[in-house]
Motif scaffolding. Structure first.
Motif, PDB file in Angstrom:
ATOM      1  N   ILE A 223       0.761   4.166  -2.888  1.00  0.00           N
ATOM      2  CA  ILE A 223       0.551   5.591  -2.614  1.00  0.00           C
ATOM      3  C   ILE A 223       1.702   6.411  -3.189  1.00  0.00           C
ATOM      4  O   ILE A 223       1.490   7.445  -3.830  1.00  0.00           O
ATOM      5  CB  ILE A 223       0.394   5.834  -1.102  1.00  0.00           C
ATOM      6  CG1 ILE A 223      -0.871   5.151  -0.588  1.00  0.00           C
ATOM      7  CG2 ILE A 223       0.366   7.328  -0.789  1.00  0.00           C
ATOM      8  CD1 ILE A 223      -0.956   5.064   0.922  1.00  0.00           C
TER       9      ILE A 223
ATOM     10  N   PHE B 123      -4.764   0.657   5.217  1.00  0.00           N
ATOM     11  CA  PHE B 123      -4.405   2.045   4.962  1.00  0.00           C
ATOM     12  C   PHE B 123      -4.084   2.785   6.256  1.00  0.00           C
ATOM     13  O   PHE B 123      -3.210   3.645   6.273  1.00  0.00           O
ATOM     14  CB  PHE B 123      -5.501   2.780   4.182  1.00  0.00           C
ATOM     15  CG  PHE B 123      -5.381   2.612   2.696  1.00  0.00           C
ATOM     16  CD1 PHE B 123      -4.191   2.859   2.045  1.00  0.00           C
ATOM     17  CD2 PHE B 123      -6.460   2.201   1.949  1.00  0.00           C
ATOM     18  CE1 PHE B 123      -4.074   2.699   0.674  1.00  0.00           C
ATOM     19  CE2 PHE B 123      -6.362   2.041   0.577  1.00  0.00           C
ATOM     20  CZ  PHE B 123      -5.161   2.287  -0.062  1.00  0.00           C
TER      21      PHE B 123
ATOM     22  N   ALA C 202       0.830  -1.205   0.000  1.00  0.00           N
ATOM     23  CA  ALA C 202       0.000   0.000   0.000  1.00  0.00           C
ATOM     24  C   ALA C 202       0.870   1.263   0.000  1.00  0.00           C
ATOM     25  O   ALA C 202       0.557   2.234  -0.683  1.00  0.00           O
ATOM     26  CB  ALA C 202      -0.938  -0.004   1.204  1.00  0.00           C
TER      27      ALA C 202
ATOM     28  N   SER D  62     -10.635   2.074  -0.100  1.00  0.00           N
ATOM     29  CA  SER D  62     -10.403   0.949   0.792  1.00  0.00           C
ATOM     30  C   SER D  62     -11.719   0.352   1.255  1.00  0.00           C
ATOM     31  O   SER D  62     -12.689   1.061   1.489  1.00  0.00           O
ATOM     32  CB  SER D  62      -9.612   1.413   2.016  1.00  0.00           C
ATOM     33  OG  SER D  62      -9.504   0.375   2.964  1.00  0.00           O
TER      34      SER D  62
ATOM     35  N   TYR E 205      -9.826  12.653   3.445  1.00  0.00           N
ATOM     36  CA  TYR E 205     -10.493  11.359   3.527  1.00  0.00           C
ATOM     37  C   TYR E 205     -12.000  11.548   3.391  1.00  0.00           C
ATOM     38  O   TYR E 205     -12.514  12.656   3.585  1.00  0.00           O
ATOM     39  CB  TYR E 205     -10.161  10.651   4.839  1.00  0.00           C
ATOM     40  CG  TYR E 205     -10.724  11.360   6.051  1.00  0.00           C
ATOM     41  CD1 TYR E 205     -11.970  11.015   6.560  1.00  0.00           C
ATOM     42  CD2 TYR E 205     -10.021  12.397   6.661  1.00  0.00           C
ATOM     43  CE1 TYR E 205     -12.486  11.672   7.664  1.00  0.00           C
ATOM     44  CE2 TYR E 205     -10.526  13.056   7.748  1.00  0.00           C
ATOM     45  CZ  TYR E 205     -11.764  12.692   8.258  1.00  0.00           C
ATOM     46  OH  TYR E 205     -12.278  13.353   9.328  1.00  0.00           O
TER      47      TYR E 205
ATOM     48  N   PHE F 196      -7.462   6.880  -3.267  1.00  0.00           N
ATOM     49  CA  PHE F 196      -7.300   5.484  -2.863  1.00  0.00           C
ATOM     50  C   PHE F 196      -8.557   5.017  -2.146  1.00  0.00           C
ATOM     51  O   PHE F 196      -9.030   5.652  -1.211  1.00  0.00           O
ATOM     52  CB  PHE F 196      -6.070   5.328  -1.966  1.00  0.00           C
ATOM     53  CG  PHE F 196      -4.806   5.729  -2.670  1.00  0.00           C
ATOM     54  CD1 PHE F 196      -4.177   4.854  -3.533  1.00  0.00           C
ATOM     55  CD2 PHE F 196      -4.280   6.994  -2.507  1.00  0.00           C
ATOM     56  CE1 PHE F 196      -3.033   5.223  -4.216  1.00  0.00           C
ATOM     57  CE2 PHE F 196      -3.133   7.382  -3.178  1.00  0.00           C
ATOM     58  CZ  PHE F 196      -2.507   6.496  -4.032  1.00  0.00           C
TER      59      PHE F 196
ATOM     60  N   THR G 131      -0.674   1.761   7.091  1.00  0.00           N
ATOM     61  CA  THR G 131       0.230   2.339   6.101  1.00  0.00           C
ATOM     62  C   THR G 131       0.480   3.814   6.404  1.00  0.00           C
ATOM     63  O   THR G 131       1.622   4.287   6.340  1.00  0.00           O
ATOM     64  CB  THR G 131      -0.344   2.179   4.680  1.00  0.00           C
ATOM     65  OG1 THR G 131      -0.555   0.786   4.431  1.00  0.00           O
ATOM     66  CG2 THR G 131       0.591   2.756   3.638  1.00  0.00           C
TER      67      THR G 131
ATOM     68  N   PHE H  26      -8.091   9.501   0.608  1.00  0.00           N
ATOM     69  CA  PHE H  26      -8.535   8.144   0.896  1.00  0.00           C
ATOM     70  C   PHE H  26     -10.051   8.103   1.020  1.00  0.00           C
ATOM     71  O   PHE H  26     -10.652   8.932   1.692  1.00  0.00           O
ATOM     72  CB  PHE H  26      -7.915   7.642   2.209  1.00  0.00           C
ATOM     73  CG  PHE H  26      -6.422   7.601   2.184  1.00  0.00           C
ATOM     74  CD1 PHE H  26      -5.755   6.508   1.645  1.00  0.00           C
ATOM     75  CD2 PHE H  26      -5.675   8.652   2.685  1.00  0.00           C
ATOM     76  CE1 PHE H  26      -4.369   6.470   1.619  1.00  0.00           C
ATOM     77  CE2 PHE H  26      -4.287   8.623   2.665  1.00  0.00           C
ATOM     78  CZ  PHE H  26      -3.640   7.521   2.125  1.00  0.00           C
TER      79      PHE H  26
END
Length: 164
Positions: free
Chosen positions: A97, A113, A93, A107, A157, A105, A116, A135
């Protein structure tokens, strides 16, 4: 608007070639699709939305760790987060990235994540990789932890919710 939706959907399918549906915690594929679309729109810049309308692409990459079942995954996640374990999924991961700056990204909301981000946050080079990253999490597992990490490491996010 219908054309925009079809373009978006086709771009998503192309960008996520080989991605399996996130059915671990959310059983309905149509709900997953709605959550993905809503979250991506929340994370896109106004320029990306304009580019999408003009037929250009927006890169979205899905990452899914192998599941051992909902209960065991949650237990493993808690143990890994408490031990700060780094495994091959975290390394994969992190490379994903690093090699795809500017991508969104996606998930299934495993802890990969989150681990990560914590792994990359340990040094300046890693922090520069996640600074400004985006994310999209399909489920709400670990939402508070992601919020804390986003404030600490400056990434965007989304935890989209279905409108009932």
């Amino acid at each position: 608007m219908k054309k925009l939706f079809l373009i978006f959907l086709s771009l998503f399918c192309i960008s996520c070639t080989g991605l399996t549906a996130f059915t671990q915690h959310t059983a309905d594929p149509t709900e997953i699709k709605k959550l993905t679309e809503k979250g991506a729109m929340e994370l896109m810049t106004s320029q990306e939305i304009e580019d999408l309308k003009a037929g250009k692409t927006v890169t979205m990459i899905g990452f899914r760790a192998n599941s051992r079942g909902v209960v065991l995954d949650k237990l493993t996640s808690m143990v890994n987060l408490s031990n700060n374990d780094v495994d091959k999924d975290v390394i994969a991961a992190a490379k994903l990235i690093q090699n795809n700056p500017g991508a969104i990204f996606i998930s299934d909301n495993s802890d990969i994540f989150i681990r990560t981000i914590k792994f990359l946050g340990q040094n300046e080079d890693g922090r520069s990789i996640i600074n400004g990253a985006r994310f999209l999490f399909i489920n709400n597992f670990n939402e508070n932890r992601v919020k804390e990490l986003a404030q600490k490491y400056n990434f965007k996010y989304s935890f989209p919710k279905l409108d009932n």
